[in-house]
Design an enzyme around this catalytic site. Structure first.
Site, mmCIF file in Angstrom:
data_model
loop_
_atom_site.group_PDB
_atom_site.id
_atom_site.type_symbol
_atom_site.label_atom_id
_atom_site.label_comp_id
_atom_site.label_asym_id
_atom_site.label_seq_id
_atom_site.Cartn_x
_atom_site.Cartn_y
_atom_site.Cartn_z
ATOM 1 N N SER A 60 0.833 -1.194 0.000
ATOM 2 C CA SER A 60 0.000 0.000 0.000
ATOM 3 C C SER A 60 0.868 1.244 0.000
ATOM 4 O O SER A 60 1.989 1.240 0.519
ATOM 5 C CB SER A 60 -0.899 0.020 1.239
ATOM 6 N N ASP A 61 0.351 2.306 -0.597
ATOM 7 C CA ASP A 61 0.949 3.600 -0.338
ATOM 8 C C ASP A 61 0.701 3.915 1.132
ATOM 9 O O ASP A 61 -0.147 3.291 1.785
ATOM 10 C CB ASP A 61 0.344 4.670 -1.254
ATOM 11 N N TRP A 62 1.419 4.883 1.656
ATOM 12 C CA TRP A 62 1.396 5.140 3.097
ATOM 13 C C TRP A 62 0.020 5.664 3.526
ATOM 14 O O TRP A 62 -0.410 6.733 3.104
ATOM 15 C CB TRP A 62 2.514 6.108 3.442
#
EC number: 3.2.1.21
Length: 873
Positions: free
Chosen positions: A290-292
């Site tokens: 995932s992106d942050w």
């Protein structure tokens, strides 16, 4: 860990239960676009070059406990370890510290003694596969030497639908073929250095406005969901998915899913884009991270294809996680099948072995959170040992050389009426504009480069790195002029117009420096919330140019920018004798520019985007106001595949400078186009058929009692662990929605581990192998008709022939060196994918029966050679 993760999953499942036709209208009484569900999540099978790494991954994962597998999938939390994202460890099996993921696509973020490389858009301007590879290799070496396992780059999202999109500079070009080739070469370079590359941001992450709810609310927008990028199937395949197919075919180890929604399903729990397109169709063998804080559900994301949660906590430093303990619980109670977590761990370890981390790995020797030598082991909570956290390892090697070379090779000469190259005999040289000089706060004086002070060599956001130094244009030009016995006069205050006029009136040549900046949405600069407010020059740039041009008849304009800017009011002024676009060239900015200005390097760069007369020339504007109440803003990609030059061609609008344009200090001629069919019975397209093997499981799950917190463990506050507080799973989850019936939130087929049908367009990493069979050979003779040696970039475009297709699409290119008078025969091939369209009914690639043509030349609108393509299928 109290959070309604099952509730979120239930809402997700409901939103994709019924796939509906893409709808462009919005409002309380209108249906929104929906993303069709695709389950179960495909399990990796170690195809092709992945076989050995997959075998080794299976061996080690088979020895892991459930908690150890979960530890690999979940970050320990923001600022909990040294890297911006770090998983848990498996010390029992030799993984003594967690996998370290670190920004950025142009160098190591939050570090020191590292290099600051040219941005992706500059690499695109070189049109050079070798330079893309060498940059990737150099970056990979630096990340490896700092102890980083996963480089969070390169980027092909955003692709560049919007010329004013905030992060277009992190990627390469709005053309999918140019981006795809350079994306793949960068990945190969990074991974050949022993570091896992991350293809991001997957997918349709084309603007910064509304990408995150909290961020948008901070800017005063009352929304409760992130933006939804709504796209049709044809556009997805032929434009935005194209470079990611190249990345998967190149063997990329990780893919980062994006913040935005795709057809109203979040990017990190979108089963259509993760399960179907990426894993089933493209045959991706690595892991999805995932992106942050782009992870929005527990069960929903796990079943939809997410493999790693970053940075692990739901919001930074809140100590809560959708996974960690909750993922352990969900496997123990049967909500998530054991094979799904096994597949997550196998995918992660397969990428680990594929690039050789087991041979090259060293612990991170820096801290992202302080430049001090000593600090807390767990910075966010000031806990753990007070220890040495920065070893100050210099990882730059001799990378300044490749940085300078790329900087010069990416310097686009847009206009030249004979002013360049400079002779070195100029007596008085004016250097005018703030963009020529230093940031008075220092090159790294603005966190994440979040300002526009001094020369622009890097834009802002997480896609940045600290400069080890920055050679400004003023410094480099002054050194050059003085060494030649000349005089140089600089004015670097854009408000000092009268002083600029005085210098310009006395100068034999005036070099004017202007810029335009942008970046990631968490930083706003001068009201630009990541995305640019417009395409004008920043900081009074137009007035600076007007002032100098009116006082000097030999004015050279140098533009440092993240993308196109509006130049229509001055570009054709006869006193503007040359225009240069230098992009974001990194630490060697001034040196690279001087190499071109004085002819040590003959410019060969080509603009990787179109220069239009107005912002309206590019089509759809950025979505800057919510259009769906407080729900997800709806960004409809109604232009389809017609972005950048394709859009200009469709409108029959003449740009100022077309895609692929770039001048040289010499001239080139094109002749003798030859086209030859290569197809035979053995090259017929073969749709993939058959089915997968059943989902494999590795090792035993055990019982809840096996996963209680270890006795004697000193627990770190807010650290994300995989263990249980109690053998009572509901108590360990601490979820108010625990106990829902599966039918309320588990999509149909999501836990089915039986053999699954293979997709026709799948079959290998990158898609159906026969897509990549060469069908046509094309050759042309390129001649250096001038008096200076130099590189030329031949470009091959194809007309696909259909009534709703672009006039031409780029398919092949090269960069070749020619001495004066020299001729070379450039030969390339077109494969099936190059000639095909995506058939939304057949769900496969097809070569239509429409007549097709091939065009060869020096830009998208300078194509002197053309010929019909033979009919191949």
């Amino acid at each position: 860990m109290r959070f309604g993760w099952l509730e979120v999953a239930a809402l997700t499942a409901a939103s994709v239960a019924n796939a509906q036709v893409f709808d462009n209208s919005h409002g309380n009484n209108q249906e929104l676009a929906f993303s069709p569900p695709f389950y179960p999540s495909p399990w990796a099978d170690g195809q092709g070059e992945w076989a050995d790494a997959h075998r080794r991954a299976v061996e080690i994962v088979s020895q892991m406990t459930l908690a150890e597998k979960v530890n690999l999938t979940t970050g320990t939390g923001w600022e909990m370890d040294r890297c911006v994202g770090q998983t848990g460890s498996v010390p029992r099996l030799g993984i003594n510290w967690g996998l370290c993921g670190q920004d950025s696509p142009l160098g190591i973020r939050f570090s020191d003694l590292n290099s600051a490389f040219p941005a992706g858009t500059n690499v695109a301007a070189t049109w050079d596969k070798t330079l893309a590879y060498l940059r990737g290799k150099a970056m990979g070496e630096e990340f490896n030497d700092k102890g980083v396992d996963i480089l969070l780059g390169p980027a092909a999202g955003p692709l560049g639908k919007y010329p004013d999109g905030g992060r277009i500079w992190e990627g390469f070009s709005p053309d999918p073929a140019l981006t795809g080739v350079l994306f793949a070469e960068t990945i190969k370079g990074i991974q050949d250095a022993g570091v896992i590359a991350t293809a991001k941001h997957y997918i349709l992450n084309e603007q910064e406005h509304f990408r995150q709810v909290g961020e948008a609310q901070g800017y005063g927008y009352n929304i409760t969901e992130t933006i939804s990028s709504n796209v049709d199937d044809k556009t997805m395949h032929e434009l935005y998915l194209w470079p990611f197919a190249d990345a998967v075919r190149a063997g990329v180890g990780a893919v980062m899913c994006s913040y935005n929604q795709i057809n109203n399903s979040y990017g990190c729990q979108n089963s259509q884009t993760l399960n179907k397109l990426l894993k089933a169709e493209l045959g991706f063998q690595g892991f999805v991270m995932s992106d942050w804080s782009a992870h929005h559900s527990g069960v929903g994301a796990a079943l939809a294809g997410l493999d790693m949660s970053m940075p692990g906590d739901i919001s930074f430093d809140d100590g809560l996680s959708f996974w960690g303990t909750n993922l352990t619980v969900s496997v123990l109670n049967g909500t998530v099948p054991a094979w799904r977590v096994d597949d997550m761990a196998v995918r992660i370890m397969t990428a680990y072995y594929k690039v050789g981390r087991d041979r090259l790995r060293i612990p991170p020797n820096f801290s992202s959170w302080t430049r001090d030598e000593y600090g807390w082991e767990h910075s966010a909570v000031s806990e753990g040992a007070w220890t040495k956290v920065n070893d100050f390892v210099n990882v730059q090697r001799s990378h300044s050389q490749i940085i300078r070379e790329i900087g010069a090779a990416s310097t686009v000469l847009l206009k030249n009426t004979g002013a360049l190259p400079l002779t070195g005999k100029e007596v008085k040289v004016g250097v005018l504009g703030e963009d020529a000089g230093s940031n008075p706060w220092g090159a790294n004086g603005c966190p994440d480069r979040g300002c526009d002070n001094g020369t622009l060599a890097m834009a802002w956001g997480s896609g940045t790195a600290n400069f080890p130094y920055l050679v400004t244009p003023e410094q480099a030009i002054q050194r050059e002029v003085i060494s030649n016995g000349g005089n140089v006069f600089a004015v670097t205050d854009n408000g000092a117009l009268s002083q600029m006029a005085d210098v310009a009136s006395q100068s034999s040549v005036s070099l004017v420096f202007v810029n335009a900046d942008s970046g990631e949405g968490f930083i706003s600069v001068d009201g630009n919330e990541g995305d640019r407010k417009n395409l004008t020059l920043w900081k009074n740039g137009e007035a600076v140019i007007d002032t100098v041009v009116s006082h000097c008849n030999n004015t050279i304009v140098v533009i440092h920018s993240v993308g196109p800017v509006l130049i229509d009011r001055w570009y054709d002024n006869p006193n503007v004798t040359a225009i240069i676009w230098a992009g974001l060239p990194g630490q060697e900015s001034g040196n690279s520019l001087v190499d071109v200005l004085y002819g040590r390097v003959n410019p060969s760069a080509k603009t990787p985007f179109t220069w239009g007369k107005t912002r309206e020339s590019y089509g759809a504007p950025l979505l800057t106001e919510p259009n769906n109440g407080n729900g997800a803003p709806q960004d409809d990609f109604n232009e389809g595949v017609f972005i950048d030059y394709r859009h200009f061609d469709k409108r029959n609008e003449t740009p100022i400078y077309e895609f692929g344009h770039g001048l040289s200090y010499t001239t080139f001629g094109y002749s003798h186009l030859r086209v030859q069919a290569l197809n035979s019975s053995s090259s017929a397209y073969v749709p993939t058929s058959g089915e997968t093997k059943p989902a494999p499981t590795y090792g035993e799950i055990g019982s809840a009692a096996d996963y209680l917190y270890p006795e004697g463990l000193k627990r770190i506050t807010k650290f994300i662990y995989p263990w249980l507080n109690s053998t009572d799973l509901e108590d360990s989850s601490d979820d108010p929605n625990y106990g829902w019936e599966d039918s309320e939130y588990i999509p149909e087929g999501a836990r089915d581990g039986s053999p699954q049908p293979l997709l026709k367009a799948g079959g290998a990493p990158g898609g159906n192998p026969t897509l990549y069979q060469d069908l046509v050979r094309v050759s042309a003779t390129i001649t250096n008709t001038g008096n200076v040696a130099g590189y030329e970039v031949p470009q091959l475009y194809v007309s696909l022939g259909g009534p709703n297709e672009p006039r031409v699409v780029l398919r092949k290119f090269d960069r070749i060196f020619l001495a004066p008078g020299e001729q070379k025969v450039w030969t390339t091939t077109l494969n099936r994918r190059d000639l095909a369209n995506w058939d939304v009914e057949a769900q496969d690639w097809v070569i239509t029966k429409y007549p097709k043509k091939v065009h060869v030349g020096s830009s998208s609108r300078k194509l002197p050679l053309r010929a019909p393509l033979p009919r191949v299928y």
